[in-house]
Design a protein around this motif. Structure first.
Motif, PDB file in Angstrom:
ATOM      1  N   VAL A   1       0.834  -1.192   0.000  1.00  0.00           N
ATOM      2  CA  VAL A   1       0.000   0.000   0.000  1.00  0.00           C
ATOM      3  C   VAL A   1       0.874   1.249   0.000  1.00  0.00           C
ATOM      4  O   VAL A   1       0.507   2.268  -0.592  1.00  0.00           O
ATOM      5  CB  VAL A   1      -0.977  -0.010   1.193  1.00  0.00           C
TER       6      VAL A   1
ATOM      7  N   VAL B   1      -8.637   1.984   0.169  1.00  0.00           N
ATOM      8  CA  VAL B   1      -8.564   1.458   1.529  1.00  0.00           C
ATOM      9  C   VAL B   1      -9.963   1.036   1.943  1.00  0.00           C
ATOM     10  O   VAL B   1     -10.914   1.823   1.833  1.00  0.00           O
ATOM     11  CB  VAL B   1      -8.016   2.519   2.508  1.00  0.00           C
TER      12      VAL B   1
ATOM     13  N   LEU C   1      -5.399  -1.748   0.711  1.00  0.00           N
ATOM     14  CA  LEU C   1      -5.271  -1.946   2.159  1.00  0.00           C
ATOM     15  C   LEU C   1      -6.641  -2.278   2.725  1.00  0.00           C
ATOM     16  O   LEU C   1      -7.619  -1.562   2.472  1.00  0.00           O
ATOM     17  CB  LEU C   1      -4.723  -0.685   2.824  1.00  0.00           C
TER      18      LEU C   1
END
Length: 646
Positions: free
Chosen positions: A291, A303, A364
């Motif tokens: 990430v 994310v 992420l």
């Protein structure tokens, strides 16, 4: 599970060493004391040393105008305080300045041994800085002293209210923040906004003002901030300076009784309190290299937050999102909020495809399930299969996705800690994280240890497994610590989880929803195109006003052809939820109760697994409504939102 000591020390020393390598200090006199000047990341900074430092090195951090009204600072230096300052002038408390402040704090605390809590001193526009940083770091602030502080930049330099403002400074502010005029007017994080976290920490604030200040009018700055802060439970004091000449339209005034204000700072800063460190509760393992590359090289990152109500509710999740945006302002972030109250690892494994992965490549993923896995009585094997399945499923979407497993706190786990046991749910999170080299955070243990160390209480501070603003700050600060550690060590090569042999070959890495249209309905079943309860009992978003299969009479039957090793259903379990009988292929019928302990108060989203270890091939699910029911149920209903298959 905690960092080994050597691992923790590495990150502390590594950070301090990098900063120290840039520092060449020059010492000069300052009002009979020694001033140490240096540059931190190229930015001028300084601190003034007391002749005899107090134990623990308490300190005051001046936000602006470090040589203005030094009477109180001189008193504190005589008493053993350090006075520090870094030149972020003309940045008006913008996120860029806050990142610089984070580095300065880290340097003074890690490399110079300053106290972990600092007293903030903000003069005039310095109010933008001290409140901006304090709201981001309430656990690091002992108290706030402010002189005629700016608490809303629309007032000054904007001049959008009673004050005349400063056109040049206003234009400069717009450029620093990257705002249009309208964006600045709409900005919703002025010093007087979002004070709940700071108030929850009971950080004392003191404003000294002039009632005749026309440049930074009190009605637009100090008074509304103090009123809001006190209503949130924060301790606040205002003292009006009235003796001596007042200039600059009442904005400049002599400071009466500087020893009083020195007493205020000393009272709340000494003796130095050293709270527990964050690092023992995080395991970085292989870190966050993937990430970090997406953020810094591609300048684009997605994310996702997958969890139950602790992820669904505002708090730590929003703080993490804001932190990432401020830390990497040149990166375009997409945030996926996939928290649904009451759901744990089993539901997440089957909904991750629709609720997260269908929205694009994930860089992420924050994953939490420990609280609801305990509450929902999910067995240990199912937890492992589900958690591992989510990790592997996510990495099939993006082989280099980073995943952080988070273990939040609840009182049930504290009982295990008191008996010297590791809660099963936490152990399973850690087992999956360790197998795949993923970061994890044991927030449950951290909260327990901090309570045991008498830093705060569950009853009056943390308050609930859905944390108060105070608890949300505890969560966020530790998550931020882990992220910073991960970003500092992001030179590692990421390892795709799908290339690692699974812990359990029966994991749910291909968990998915099967649409209700695939079922063959027998007598007693119907499809309701937009279901809503007729009993006025509450519902959850996403599980109301939508198509469902419904049966309310015993003997109603349906079948579902599916392929896979697991099968189940996502239902709505309300007061009239009954019992079902089911079998796979030609096996014997088994019975399942659809009631939950919360069904009398809510039509609750609930996920039921019929089988989780079938041969991976074609099967037939047979389902019928039982003639029996739970004594607490008011009916014999079943409402199916999705079928589940792996």
């Amino acid at each position: 599970m905690r960092f080994p000591l050597v691992f923790c020390t590495f990150f502390l020393i590594a950070s301090a060493t990098v900063l120290s390598a840039q520092v060449q200090e020059t010492t000069t006199p300052w009002h009979s004391f020694e001033k140490v000047e240096f540059k931190l990341n190229g930015i001028p900074a300084r601190y003034v040393k007391p002749r005899k430092p107090l134990p623990g090195n308490p300190w005051v951090w001046r936000a602006h105008f470090p040589d203005w009204h030094v009477e109180m600072d001189s008193i504190l230096l005589e008493r053993g305080f350090h006075i520090a300052y870094i030149n972020t002038n003309d940045q008006y408390g913008a996120p860029k300045a806050m990142m610089t402040w984070d580095d300065f704090y880290q340097y003074l605390v890690s490399a110079k041994g300053f106290a972990p809590k600092v007293a903030l001193e903000g003069v005039s526009r310095g109010g933008l800085y001290v409140y901006g940083w304090a709201k981001r770091n309430p656990a690091r602030v002992s108290c706030i002293y402010a002189e005629a502080p700016v608490c809303d930049f629309k007032s000054w330099p904007g001049g959008k209210g009673g004050g005349k403002g400063d056109a040049k400074s206003w234009q400069q502010l717009l450029e620093v923040y990257g705002f249009s005029e309208q964006q600045a007017l709409d900005y919703a994080d002025q010093p007087m906004d979002n004070l709940a976290g700071l108030a929850a920490y009971k950080v004392p604030i003191l404003h000294v003002i002039s009632l005749h200040d026309k440049l930074v009018p009190n009605d637009e700055n100090t008074f509304p901030l103090v009123e809001r802060y006190q209503k949130l439970g924060g301790p606040a004091t205002v003292y009006s300076m009235s003796r001596g000449g007042q200039t600059l339209e009442g904005h400049h005034f002599p400071i009466e009784h500087p020893e009083w204000w020195a007493d205020f700072i000393q009272q709340h800063s000494y003796p130095v309190q050293k709270p527990l460190e964050h690092q023992p509760y995080g395991q970085l393992r292989n870190g966050l290299p993937n990430v970090y590359r997406a953020i810094t090289e591609q300048k684009k990152a997605t994310v996702a937050f997958l969890g139950g109500s602790i992820t669904h509710n505002p708090g730590w999740r929003d703080k993490v999102s804001r932190y990432l945006q401020e830390r990497f302002p040149q990166t375009e972030f997409t945030f996926i909020r996939a928290g649904i109250p009451s759901l744990g690892s089993l539901p997440h494994a089957f909904r991750v495809e629709q609720d997260v992965l269908s929205q694009g490549k994930i860089d992420l993923l924050f994953l939490e399930a420990a609280v609801n896995d305990r509450t929902n009585e999910t067995d240990s094997l199912t937890q492992l299969r589900a958690l591992e399945g989510i990790v592997r499923h996510t990495r099939r979407n993006n082989p280099l996705a980073d995943v952080v497993l988070m273990e939040f706190a609840d009182p049930d786990k504290f009982g295990d800690f008191r008996q010297g046991k590791k809660p099963v749910e936490l152990a399973n999170h850690e087992r999956v994280a360790a197998h795949y080299g993923l970061p994890s955070i044991d927030l449950a243990r951290e909260v327990y240890d901090r309570i045991a160390a008498k830093e705060f209480t569950w009853e009056f501070d943390f308050k609930d497994l859905h944390p108060s603003p105070f608890g949300q700050e505890i969560y966020f600060q530790t998550i931020r610590y882990l992220l910073e550690a991960g970003f500092r060590s992001a030179d590692k090569d990421g390892k795709p989880s799908v290339s690692i042999a699974p812990l359990n070959r029966g994991n749910f890495e291909r968990g998915r929803y099967v649409p209700i249209q695939d079922a063959k309905l027998g007598s007693g079943w119907k499809r309701v195109e937009s279901w809503k309860p007729a009993d006025q009992v509450g519902t959850r978003a996403g599980f109301v006003d939508r198509p469902m299969l419904e049966a309310t009479t015993p003997g109603a039957t349906l079948t579902l052809n599916f392929t896979g090793s697991a099968v189940g259903m996502a239902i709505v379990s309300g007061p009239d939820a009954g019992e079902v009988e089911y079998r796979i292929d030609n096996g014997p019928y088994q019975k399942m109760d659809l009631q939950t302990q919360w069904s009398q108060q809510l039509h609750l989203p609930w996920y039921k697994l019929f089988a989780g270890n079938l041969p991976d091939k074609k099967h037939v699910l047979h389902l019928r409504m039982a003639t029996t029911k739970n004594p607490k149920s008011t009916g014999t209903a079943c409402r199916i939102v999705y079928f589940l298959a792996n």
